[in-house]
Design a protein around this motif. Structure first.
Motif, short mmCIF file in Angstrom:
data_model
loop_
_atom_site.label_atom_id
_atom_site.label_comp_id
_atom_site.label_asym_id
_atom_site.label_seq_id
_atom_site.Cartn_x
_atom_site.Cartn_y
_atom_site.Cartn_z
N GLU A 1 0.83 -1.21 0.00
CA GLU A 1 0.00 0.00 0.00
C GLU A 1 0.87 1.27 0.00
O GLU A 1 0.63 2.20 -0.78
N PHE A 2 1.89 1.28 0.85
CA PHE A 2 2.65 2.52 1.01
C PHE A 2 3.63 2.73 -0.14
O PHE A 2 3.94 3.86 -0.50
N ILE B 1 1.42 4.32 -2.70
CA ILE B 1 1.17 5.74 -2.39
C ILE B 1 2.42 6.58 -2.72
O ILE B 1 2.32 7.67 -3.28
N ILE C 1 2.49 7.24 -6.39
CA ILE C 1 1.51 8.27 -6.75
C ILE C 1 2.07 9.65 -6.36
O ILE C 1 1.98 10.61 -7.11
N GLY D 1 1.10 18.36 0.97
CA GLY D 1 0.38 17.52 0.00
C GLY D 1 0.32 16.08 0.49
O GLY D 1 0.16 15.83 1.70
N ILE D 2 0.50 15.13 -0.41
CA ILE D 2 0.46 13.70 -0.05
C ILE D 2 1.57 13.38 0.96
O ILE D 2 2.69 13.85 0.83
N GLY D 3 1.25 12.56 1.95
CA GLY D 3 2.29 12.10 2.88
C GLY D 3 2.07 12.46 4.33
O GLY D 3 2.89 12.14 5.18
N ASP D 4 0.97 13.12 4.62
CA ASP D 4 0.70 13.41 6.03
C ASP D 4 -0.72 12.94 6.36
O ASP D 4 -1.40 12.36 5.52
N ASP D 5 -1.19 13.18 7.59
CA ASP D 5 -2.53 12.73 7.96
C ASP D 5 -3.61 13.49 7.21
O ASP D 5 -4.68 12.95 6.94
N ASP E 1 -11.12 9.19 3.96
CA ASP E 1 -10.89 7.79 4.32
C ASP E 1 -12.03 6.93 3.82
O ASP E 1 -13.19 7.33 3.86
N ASP F 1 -7.66 12.23 11.89
CA ASP F 1 -6.60 12.74 11.02
C ASP F 1 -6.47 14.27 11.12
O ASP F 1 -5.38 14.82 10.99
N ARG G 1 4.23 15.12 10.05
CA ARG G 1 4.90 13.87 10.42
C ARG G 1 6.42 14.04 10.35
O ARG G 1 7.15 13.22 10.88
N ASP H 1 -1.74 10.17 13.98
CA ASP H 1 -2.69 9.41 14.80
C ASP H 1 -2.42 7.92 14.58
O ASP H 1 -1.95 7.51 13.51
N SER I 1 -3.60 4.88 13.58
CA SER I 1 -4.68 4.17 12.91
C SER I 1 -4.21 2.79 12.46
O SER I 1 -4.95 1.82 12.52
N ASP I 2 -2.96 2.70 12.02
CA ASP I 2 -2.45 1.41 11.51
C ASP I 2 -1.77 0.57 12.58
O ASP I 2 -1.53 -0.61 12.37
P1 ADP Z 1 -3.98 7.87 7.25
O1 ADP Z 1 -3.65 6.49 7.77
O2 ADP Z 1 -3.54 8.95 8.14
O3 ADP Z 1 -5.42 8.02 6.81
P2 ADP Z 1 -2.95 7.05 4.73
O4 ADP Z 1 -1.93 6.03 5.07
O5 ADP Z 1 -4.30 6.60 4.28
O6 ADP Z 1 -3.10 8.07 5.94
O7 ADP Z 1 -2.38 8.01 3.62
C1 ADP Z 1 -1.09 8.56 3.71
C2 ADP Z 1 -0.98 9.71 2.71
O8 ADP Z 1 -1.17 9.23 1.39
C3 ADP Z 1 -2.03 10.80 2.91
O9 ADP Z 1 -1.42 12.04 2.61
C4 ADP Z 1 -3.09 10.46 1.86
O10 ADP Z 1 -3.81 11.60 1.45
C5 ADP Z 1 -2.23 9.92 0.73
N1 ADP Z 1 -2.92 8.95 -0.14
C6 ADP Z 1 -3.39 7.71 0.17
N2 ADP Z 1 -3.94 7.10 -0.89
C7 ADP Z 1 -3.84 7.99 -1.92
C8 ADP Z 1 -4.23 7.97 -3.28
N3 ADP Z 1 -4.85 6.91 -3.82
N4 ADP Z 1 -3.97 9.06 -4.05
C9 ADP Z 1 -3.36 10.15 -3.52
N5 ADP Z 1 -2.95 10.23 -2.24
C10 ADP Z 1 -3.18 9.17 -1.45
#
Ligand code: ADP
Ligand code: MG
Length: 349
Positions: free
Chosen positions: A8-9, A12, A15, A29-33, A50, A79, A152, A238, A240-241
């Motif tokens: 999954e990560f 991400i 992406i 942008g992408i990469g934080d809560d 979510d 989040d 983070r 937070d 969550s995982d």
């Molecule tokens: P959390 O566990 O805090 O909800 P995630 O692990 O779901 O965070 O997501 C981590 C980061 O990746 C966040 O910034 C989220 O917006 C981004 N992200 C997750 N999936 C996608 C996706 N399909 N496209 C773009 N960004 C994504």
């Protein structure tokens, strides 16, 4: 490449690399809560979304609709809390299968609204369609002062690592629900093989406490806001995982490592008492279980005193280190590497 190899990560990250474009107002942008977008010279809007899917995130055999609504709101508000923000608005998009009645959907929204009301957050829209399985997509919008936002990526070697509340209850609650469900399967003649401990069959106040933490988690919005206002935290997420995974996210984004003292991880008295019935897995639940929605944050040495002065239920569990290794040290002083073992939607090991 297979998704199961990438994880999954890993996906991400790909992406994220592809979507490097930013505007001058994109602060995070992408990469934080949550993402943070400038809305004035002093404030950012926080946005997070979510998904909750039937048979992935919840099982309708032991999840009631009210709790499901509550939890769908909670995971998103959590989040916003992790950024130190205040939630303001939500949107909900539902895919609803025919097996679900209008009253059940209404129950879902009663639970959703209960939590929103408590957090002074308003449902402002969404989308509705029919679908094979029940799916729920929630988007939350909040805000925070730009100078208070906690990412983070700010943890530095020497910082002290803290968590709020207690960990592992949610995973234990889920295990108890699954045991009960297997039990009723036996009673209904679906299986004659599985046998579960007697105590689980009867349930107890302790069981209910753990189950409640799984079904109706409390997002730590107020605590997150106080931590942000104090200016004490260098990084926050937070849980969550699971602690192992979410600490990994902080370390990765901050390019640091961490040492965690297993003995220091706060466990509730309910979990300690029930642990024996669950193969003594309390610490494992706390490390890898997830869905506690507590806050994990780092505090530089010179602000540790101040964080204690806030009188929040926080516990110091370790230290941020140089290098990239994350370790857990047991009571006897033995150190082992802590790998992120929380749920990954694609990896199967
Ligand atoms: P959390 O566990 O805090 O909800 P995630 O692990 O779901 O965070 O997501 C981590 C980061 O990746 C966040 O910034 C989220 O917006 C981004 N992200 C997750 N999936 C996608 C996706 N399909 N496209 C773009 N960004 C994504
Ligand atoms: Mg999060």
């Amino acid at each position: 490449m297979k998704l199961s190899d990438l994880g999954e990560f890993g996906l991400i990250n790909r992406i994220r690399k592809l979507s490097q474009r930013k505007s001058s107002s994109t602060v995070i942008g992408i990469g934080d809560d949550a993402a943070a977008v400038k809305i004035s010279a002093s404030h950012v809007m926080l946005v997070t979304t979510d998904l909750l899917l039937e048979d992935v995130h919840f099982d309708l055999r032991y999840t009631d609709y009210y709790s499901l609504g509550w939890k769908s709101a909670a995971v998103n508000l959590s989040d916003i809390a992790a950024m130190g923000g205040t939630p303001r608005y939500c949107l909900t998009a539902l895919g609803i299968p025919r097996k679900i009645s209008a009253d059940e959907v209404y129950d879902f929204y009663r639970g959703f609204d209960k939590l929103l009301d408590a957090q002074k957050t308003i449902l402002v829209g969404g989308d509705t369609c029919s679908s094979q399985n029940f799916f729920i997509s929630v988007t939350a919008v909040g805000d925070v002062k730009l100078s208070h936002v906690i990412r983070r990526s700010g943890a530095r070697p020497g910082d002290h690592i803290f968590v709020t509340g207690t960990l592992g209850d949610s995973a234990a609650g889920l295990e108890l629900l699954q045991m009960r469900s297997a039990e009723s399967g036996i009673r209904n003649g679906k299986s004659k093989i599985i046998r579960k401990p007697k105590s689980v069959r009867h349930g107890s106040g302790l069981h209910s406490a753990l189950i409640k933490r799984h079904l109706r988690p409390a997002p730590r919005v107020e605590w997150g806001r106080k931590i942000a206002l104090s200016g004490c935290a260098s990084a926050m997420i937070d849980i969550s995982d699971g602690l192992s995974s979410d600490l990994f996210h902080i370390c990765k984004e901050s390019r640091v490592g961490a040492d965690i003292l297993a003995d220091r991880i706060p466990l509730s008295s309910a979990l300690k008492k029930v642990s024996g019935e669950l193969s003594n897995r309390a610490v494992q639940y706390a490390l890898d279980g997830g869905e506690d929605y507590e806050l994990l944050f780092s505090v530089p040495e010179n602000r540790v005193k101040k964080i204690y002065s806030l009188n929040l239920p926080v516990t110091e569990i370790g230290t941020i280190t140089k290098g990239r290794k994350i370790s857990v040290i047991d009571r006897a002083g033995k150190k082992r590497e802590l790998r992120p073992k929380g749920y990954d939607h694609f990896r199967r090991s």
